[in-house]
Scaffold this active site. Structure first.
Site, short mmCIF file in Angstrom:
data_model
loop_
_atom_site.label_atom_id
_atom_site.label_comp_id
_atom_site.label_asym_id
_atom_site.label_seq_id
_atom_site.Cartn_x
_atom_site.Cartn_y
_atom_site.Cartn_z
N ASP A 46 -32.15 37.97 11.46
CA ASP A 46 -33.16 38.11 10.41
C ASP A 46 -34.56 38.19 11.02
O ASP A 46 -35.53 38.43 10.31
CB ASP A 46 -33.06 37.00 9.37
N SER A 47 -34.64 38.05 12.34
CA SER A 47 -35.89 38.30 13.05
C SER A 47 -36.35 39.74 12.85
O SER A 47 -37.51 40.07 13.15
CB SER A 47 -35.71 38.02 14.55
N ASP A 85 -26.58 38.00 10.70
CA ASP A 85 -27.38 36.81 10.45
C ASP A 85 -27.63 36.67 8.95
O ASP A 85 -28.25 37.53 8.33
CB ASP A 85 -28.71 36.94 11.19
N LYS A 115 -23.75 34.31 11.18
CA LYS A 115 -24.48 33.15 11.70
C LYS A 115 -25.33 32.57 10.59
O LYS A 115 -25.91 33.31 9.80
CB LYS A 115 -25.37 33.55 12.88
N GLU A 117 -28.11 29.04 9.72
CA GLU A 117 -28.92 27.99 10.32
C GLU A 117 -28.65 26.63 9.68
O GLU A 117 -28.40 26.54 8.47
CB GLU A 117 -30.41 28.32 10.15
N GLU A 184 -31.68 26.73 19.75
CA GLU A 184 -32.95 27.43 19.97
C GLU A 184 -34.09 26.47 20.27
O GLU A 184 -34.29 25.48 19.56
CB GLU A 184 -33.32 28.28 18.75
#
Length: 282
Positions: A46-47, A85, A115, A117, A184
């Site tokens: 999502d970056s 993501d 993925k 978070e 991270e």
């Protein structure tokens, strides 16, 4: 062409202490280059909100954004393990929402896993998604979707109390059924302990040596100029190359130096025949 890695392959690589190298990619050409270079995995992160779409963070990124970019990456890297993501809002509301959106990633984008978070707070989400037969990668430490709660994009686990929470989260993620974990912006001492403690592969983005390394492709290639994280090594300066190429193009167009005779298509009939044609329209 190398065979696509499986979860079993990744587990074997951890046991053999063989490093996994992976990057983010958001489009067909970058994914193709990454596969040609021998990357074992590609994250469609999502970056993309910051490095592709120009947002200030990852929060505005939608499911449609992620799925569209995952589709492009899959077309560019058909033989590479691709990770979708899950963007903010796609799994926070309920387990049912999380499963529904994870299924969309698998069906519409042909990713190999998703993925998400978080640690303890998303354990039911991880369990629900894995129970649906979808592989899950966890993500702890600096979690960009929660950067507001973390006080910004800051390293995590630098104090004992915070490191304890990260270790507990890592154990919860594994227990909930995740097949791997991304850590991270965490000190290497903490990351190593987590990697040694867990049976599943533990990967690092700015968290020191462990079972493998992830970097944002735009950072390592020097394309994203807003800021450069401390943990990034630039392997190229693509921004400078592209900018200089654009400048040269502008200068040549303004000076009438482009296009030249080499850059045009030539007529196949005689000049006289074309002159007759042009006369018809005068």
């Amino acid at each position: 062409m190398a065979k696509k890695k499986s979860i079993l392959d990744l587990m074997k690589m951890k046991k053999a202490e063989e490093q996994v190298a992976w990057v983010t990619a958001y489009d067909f050409p970058t994914a193709s280059f990454a596969e040609q270079a021998g990357m074992e995995m590609i994250l469609v992160g999502d970056s993309l909100g910051m490095v592709v779409l120009g947002y200030q963070g990852t929060i505005p990124v939608t499911m449609e954004d992620c799925i569209s970019h995952c589709q492009a990456v899959r077309r560019g890297a058909p033989n590479t393990w691709v990770i979708g993501d899950m963007p903010f809002g796609s799994y926070q509301v309920s387990d049912e929402d999380a499963v529904r959106n994870a299924v969309r990633f698998m069906k519409e984008a042909d990713v190999d896993c998703i993925k998400l978070e978080g640690g303890d707070r998303v354990k039911s989400r991880i369990r629900a998604i894995t129970d649906a037969g979808i592989p899950v990668m966890g993500h702890i430490g600096l979690t960009p979707q929660s950067s507001g709660q973390l006080g910004g994009f800051k390293a995590q686990g630098r104090r004992v109390d915070n490191a304890r929470v990260l270790i507990q989260d890592a154990l919860v993620v594994q227990e909930a059924g995740a097949f791997s974990l991304l850590v991270e912006a965490v000190p290497p001492e903490v990351t190593k302990f987590i990697a040694d403690k867990l049976d599943i592969p533990v990967y690092s983005i700015g968290a020191g040596p462990c079972d493998g390394q992830l970097v944002i492709s735009g950072d390592m290639l020097g394309k994203f100029q807003a800021f450069t994280p401390k943990f990034i090594k630039k392997y190229a300066n693509v921004a400078e190359v592209e900018t200089n190429a654009f400048k040269e193009y502008v200068a040549e167009v303004k000076a009438g130096q482009f296009p030249t005779d080499d850059h045009v298509y030539h007529i196949l009939d005689t000049q006289e025949e074309f002159e007759k044609l042009f006369q018809e329209f005068k």
